[in-house]
Design a protein around this motif. Structure first.
Motif, mmCIF file in Angstrom:
data_model
loop_
_atom_site.group_PDB
_atom_site.id
_atom_site.type_symbol
_atom_site.label_atom_id
_atom_site.label_comp_id
_atom_site.label_asym_id
_atom_site.label_seq_id
_atom_site.Cartn_x
_atom_site.Cartn_y
_atom_site.Cartn_z
ATOM 1 N N MET A 23 0.828 -1.199 0.000
ATOM 2 C CA MET A 23 0.000 0.000 0.000
ATOM 3 C C MET A 23 0.864 1.253 0.000
ATOM 4 O O MET A 23 0.628 2.183 -0.758
ATOM 5 N N ARG A 24 1.907 1.233 0.856
ATOM 6 C CA ARG A 24 2.805 2.401 0.909
ATOM 7 C C ARG A 24 3.521 2.594 -0.431
ATOM 8 O O ARG A 24 3.605 3.698 -0.944
ATOM 9 N N ASP A 25 4.043 1.467 -0.983
ATOM 10 C CA ASP A 25 4.816 1.566 -2.232
ATOM 11 C C ASP A 25 3.955 2.048 -3.404
ATOM 12 O O ASP A 25 4.399 2.819 -4.247
ATOM 13 N N ARG A 26 2.706 1.573 -3.441
ATOM 14 C CA ARG A 26 1.850 1.901 -4.599
ATOM 15 C C ARG A 26 1.230 3.285 -4.479
ATOM 16 O O ARG A 26 0.861 3.889 -5.487
ATOM 17 N N ASN A 27 1.073 3.769 -3.247
ATOM 18 C CA ASN A 27 0.332 5.021 -3.051
ATOM 19 C C ASN A 27 1.182 6.216 -2.684
ATOM 20 O O ASN A 27 0.646 7.305 -2.512
ATOM 21 N N ARG A 28 2.497 6.035 -2.535
ATOM 22 C CA ARG A 28 3.292 7.201 -2.148
ATOM 23 C C ARG A 28 3.278 8.216 -3.290
ATOM 24 O O ARG A 28 3.131 7.841 -4.471
ATOM 25 N N SER A 29 3.492 9.509 -2.920
ATOM 26 C CA SER A 29 3.335 10.550 -3.932
ATOM 27 C C SER A 29 4.529 10.579 -4.885
ATOM 28 O O SER A 29 4.410 10.953 -6.043
ATOM 29 N N ILE A 30 5.700 10.155 -4.390
ATOM 30 C CA ILE A 30 6.888 10.214 -5.243
ATOM 31 C C ILE A 30 7.285 8.806 -5.699
ATOM 32 O O ILE A 30 7.357 7.882 -4.886
ATOM 33 N N ALA A 31 7.507 8.669 -7.005
ATOM 34 C CA ALA A 31 7.920 7.390 -7.608
ATOM 35 C C ALA A 31 7.135 6.190 -7.071
ATOM 36 O O ALA A 31 7.715 5.245 -6.556
ATOM 37 N N PRO A 32 5.813 6.213 -7.184
ATOM 38 C CA PRO A 32 5.039 5.062 -6.704
ATOM 39 C C PRO A 32 5.300 3.827 -7.573
ATOM 40 O O PRO A 32 5.792 3.951 -8.697
ATOM 41 N N LEU A 33 4.967 2.677 -7.001
ATOM 42 C CA LEU A 33 5.142 1.431 -7.750
ATOM 43 C C LEU A 33 4.047 1.325 -8.814
ATOM 44 O O LEU A 33 2.902 1.007 -8.496
ATOM 45 N N ILE A 34 4.420 1.629 -10.051
ATOM 46 C CA ILE A 34 3.496 1.459 -11.178
ATOM 47 C C ILE A 34 4.311 0.961 -12.373
ATOM 48 O O ILE A 34 5.502 1.263 -12.467
ATOM 49 N N PRO A 35 3.670 0.223 -13.278
ATOM 50 C CA PRO A 35 4.436 -0.227 -14.445
ATOM 51 C C PRO A 35 4.756 0.951 -15.369
ATOM 52 O O PRO A 35 3.919 1.833 -15.540
ATOM 53 N N ALA A 36 5.954 0.953 -15.927
ATOM 54 C CA ALA A 36 6.276 1.934 -16.967
ATOM 55 C C ALA A 36 5.381 1.623 -18.166
ATOM 56 O O ALA A 36 4.974 0.468 -18.365
ATOM 57 N N ALA A 37 5.072 2.650 -18.952
ATOM 58 C CA ALA A 37 4.169 2.460 -20.093
ATOM 59 C C ALA A 37 4.700 1.391 -21.052
ATOM 60 O O ALA A 37 3.929 0.655 -21.667
ATOM 61 N N ASP A 38 6.038 1.299 -21.136
ATOM 62 C CA ASP A 38 6.629 0.356 -22.089
ATOM 63 C C ASP A 38 7.139 -0.925 -21.405
ATOM 64 O O ASP A 38 7.941 -1.665 -21.974
ATOM 65 N N ALA A 39 6.666 -1.185 -20.168
ATOM 66 C CA ALA A 39 7.105 -2.418 -19.478
ATOM 67 C C ALA A 39 6.275 -3.613 -19.937
ATOM 68 O O ALA A 39 5.087 -3.482 -20.244
ATOM 69 N N ARG A 40 6.927 -4.770 -19.996
ATOM 70 C CA ARG A 40 6.207 -6.011 -20.321
ATOM 71 C C ARG A 40 5.722 -6.629 -19.025
ATOM 72 O O ARG A 40 6.538 -6.941 -18.160
ATOM 73 N N PRO A 41 4.406 -6.821 -18.879
ATOM 74 C CA PRO A 41 3.900 -7.414 -17.641
ATOM 75 C C PRO A 41 4.095 -8.929 -17.633
ATOM 76 O O PRO A 41 3.935 -9.580 -18.670
ATOM 77 N N ILE A 42 4.492 -9.463 -16.496
ATOM 78 C CA ILE A 42 4.549 -10.922 -16.342
ATOM 79 C C ILE A 42 3.872 -11.265 -15.021
ATOM 80 O O ILE A 42 4.272 -10.765 -13.970
ATOM 81 N N ASP A 43 2.836 -12.098 -15.083
ATOM 82 C CA ASP A 43 2.165 -12.552 -13.863
ATOM 83 C C ASP A 43 2.842 -13.844 -13.419
ATOM 84 O O ASP A 43 2.769 -14.861 -14.104
ATOM 85 N N THR A 44 3.535 -13.779 -12.276
ATOM 86 C CA THR A 44 4.326 -14.940 -11.840
ATOM 87 C C THR A 44 3.531 -15.870 -10.903
ATOM 88 O O THR A 44 4.096 -16.833 -10.395
#
Ligand code: DC
Length: 219
Positions: free
Chosen positions: A178-199
């Protein structure tokens, strides 16, 4: 060539990043270890990790260096090798808190980019594809079901002698997420050009093979 791998805790990033780096003969850059190094110093100094001002001031009297020994990354804080002390639950929790402090992120940026300048690096973290190496030619974003991630992290902790109830690990992981995804600076989100892999349903070898196929296509 820089390969960026981002994703939440327990998704298998470190394991696959290390294997991929070994397969390619690249350096492995564990950016989380740098946030852990700051957390280690904060704990040593008895500074409150939530006190932005004090943590920021502490950076002025802190040095963090990385070195490689037989291909393995080692972290030095103020000249002392602390790699083996960075994976305790205490350091883990503190790293998650201090990583939301903008000054900490800015301070660690040049250290990460310096390693990137050596070329041929597999970098792993939360923002390596979005912020640290935005022009990396190959980016992956790993995801996995939260329960699967908690089980994986639980097994790792038990193996490292930090065993405790799996529910506790699940709660910790969810809090960090929650902290990583919601922080205001550099949150955890995929880059637009990242390839998603569901492990969630892939084993380590399958993930590495998918990555190797993408690397071969990109080279
Ligand atoms: O990957 P890890 O669990 O070792 O990371 C420890 C903490 O550092 C994690 O809670 C979030 C933070 N981190 C970050 O904010 N940005 C990164 N690039 C890597 C880690």
């Amino acid at each position: 060539m820089i390969i960026a791998i981002d994703g939440p805790a327990g998704v298998g990033k470190s394991t696959v990043a290390k294997l991929l780096a070994a397969r390619l003969g690249y350096l492995y850059l564990d950016t989380g270890a740098l946030y852990r190094a700051i957390a280690w110093k904060v704990l040593q100094s008895k500074v409150q990790p939530t006190d932005h001002e004090q943590v920021t001031a502490l950076l002025d009297s802190t040095s963090v260096h990385m070195q490689y020994h037989n291909g393995a990354m080692q972290v030095l804080v103020d000249g002392r090798e602390v790699t083996g002390e960075l994976r305790t639950p205490e350091v883990t929790g503190t790293a998650s808190i201090v990583s939301a402090i903008p000054a900490v992120r800015e301070w660690l940026l040049p250290i990460q980019r310096q390693i990137g300048q050596r070329g041929s690096v597999v970098a792993e973290g939360r923002d390596v594809g979005t912020k640290v190496f935005p022009s990396a030619p190959l980016k992956f974003f790993l995801e996995a079901d939260a329960t699967v991630r908690a089980e994986r992290r639980h097994r790792e902790l038990v193996a490292a002698g930090h065993g405790r109830a799996i529910e506790e690990t699940y709660q910790d992981l969810s809090g960090r997420d929650m902290r990583d995804r919601n922080r205001s600076i550099a949150p955890l989100i995929p880059a637009a050009d990242a390839r998603p892999i569901d492990t969630s349903v892939l084993n380590v070898d399958q993930v590495v093979e998918q990555m190797m196929a993408a690397v071969s296509a990109a080279l």
